[in-house]
Motif scaffolding. Structure first.
Motif, PDB file in Angstrom:
ATOM      1  N   ALA A   1      78.067  64.273  57.548  1.00  0.00           N
ATOM      2  CA  ALA A   1      78.176  65.292  56.492  1.00  0.00           C
ATOM      3  C   ALA A   1      79.284  64.925  55.501  1.00  0.00           C
ATOM      4  CB  ALA A   1      78.433  66.666  57.100  1.00  0.00           C
ATOM      5  N   ARG A   2      80.419  64.453  56.011  1.00  0.00           N
ATOM      6  CA  ARG A   2      81.515  64.048  55.123  1.00  0.00           C
ATOM      7  C   ARG A   2      81.165  62.787  54.334  1.00  0.00           C
ATOM      8  NH1 ARG A   2      86.980  63.179  57.625  1.00  0.00           N
ATOM      9  NH2 ARG A   2      87.393  62.407  55.538  1.00  0.00           N
TER      10      ARG A   2
ATOM     11  N   ALA B   1      79.054  63.970  51.528  1.00  0.00           N
ATOM     12  CA  ALA B   1      79.826  64.753  50.552  1.00  0.00           C
ATOM     13  C   ALA B   1      80.790  63.883  49.751  1.00  0.00           C
ATOM     14  CB  ALA B   1      80.597  65.861  51.271  1.00  0.00           C
ATOM     15  N   GLU B   2      81.439  62.936  50.411  1.00  0.00           N
ATOM     16  CA  GLU B   2      82.480  62.155  49.745  1.00  0.00           C
ATOM     17  C   GLU B   2      81.980  60.868  49.110  1.00  0.00           C
ATOM     18  OE1 GLU B   2      85.534  61.556  52.705  1.00  0.00           O
ATOM     19  OE2 GLU B   2      85.832  63.732  52.956  1.00  0.00           O
TER      20      GLU B   2
ATOM     21  N   GLU C   1      74.679  59.789  49.499  1.00  0.00           N
ATOM     22  CA  GLU C   1      73.650  59.283  50.403  1.00  0.00           C
ATOM     23  C   GLU C   1      73.469  57.774  50.314  1.00  0.00           C
ATOM     24  OE1 GLU C   1      69.064  60.032  51.938  1.00  0.00           O
ATOM     25  OE2 GLU C   1      69.824  61.250  50.267  1.00  0.00           O
TER      26      GLU C   1
ATOM     27  N   PRO D   1      74.107  66.833  57.182  1.00  0.00           N
ATOM     28  CA  PRO D   1      73.839  67.690  56.023  1.00  0.00           C
ATOM     29  C   PRO D   1      72.345  67.897  55.807  1.00  0.00           C
ATOM     30  CG  PRO D   1      74.174  65.447  55.307  1.00  0.00           C
ATOM     31  CD  PRO D   1      74.419  65.466  56.801  1.00  0.00           C
TER      32      PRO D   1
END
Length: 179
Positions: free
Chosen positions: A44-45, A48-49, A52, A121
């Motif tokens: 997930a991080r 987000a960071e 994909e 995610p």
């Protein structure tokens, strides 16, 4: 020889990798866990960071690295076979088993897994059941093309699915390459 389990989230890849490896006397690994270990953060991080594409790049490198060994059962990431080079590596160095479940079953299993929301995610804006249906529609032809064997997990426990995989691939505990 290696064994790779592919399929959507919550089709039993990790649980079956552990069980199959135990029965075969092989090692096993969950590719998503190895991606997180190498990245030093959750999927997930990473999404987000880094986005994909960065996740998929790392996933492809991890998968290729892991398939360089022998006598490994690999629980792949659900989207890993979407990259041509990854599915070619899978087919070249392993027997690939596609674990199949109905969207409703996947949704129910995901809802019962507390780590799904925190570690993985949503992959589309819809999320939930609609995401599962949409992604399965896109992924199923690729899963079918990648797999040497398709196994329906509906209505079966892990032991039954493991028995079916070992039987259909003609693998017995401590067996050598059946080819």
């Amino acid at each position: 020889m290696n064994l790779v389990l592919i399929g959507y989230r919550a089709t039993g890849k990790t649980s079956l990798a552990r069980l199959l490896a135990e029965r075969l006397g092989w090692d096993w690994i969950d590719a998503d866990v190895e991606v997180e270990r190498r990245a030093g953060k959750s999927i997930a991080r990473i999404f987000a960071e880094d986005g994909e594409p960065a996740f998929r790049d790392l996933e492809a490198r991890v998968t290729a690295d892991l398939l360089g060994g022998d006598r490994l059962v690999l629980a792949s990431g659900g989207g890993a076979p979407m990259r041509p080079e990854t599915r070619q590596a899978m087919r070249a160095s392993a027997r690939v088993v596609w674990l199949v479940a109905l969207p409703e079953t996947i949704h129910r299993r995901m809802g019962g897994d507390a780590t799904t929301a925190s570690r993985r995610p949503d992959l589309t804006k819809q999320g939930g059941m609609q995401e599962i249906v949409d992604l399965l529609t896109r992924r199923e032809p690729i899963y079918r093309q990648t797999a040497h064997l398709q196994v329906d997990t509906e209505g079966k426990d892990l032991q039954q699915v493991a028995d079916e995989i070992l039987d259909r691939l003609d693998l017995a505990p401590d067996a050598e390459d059946p080819a």
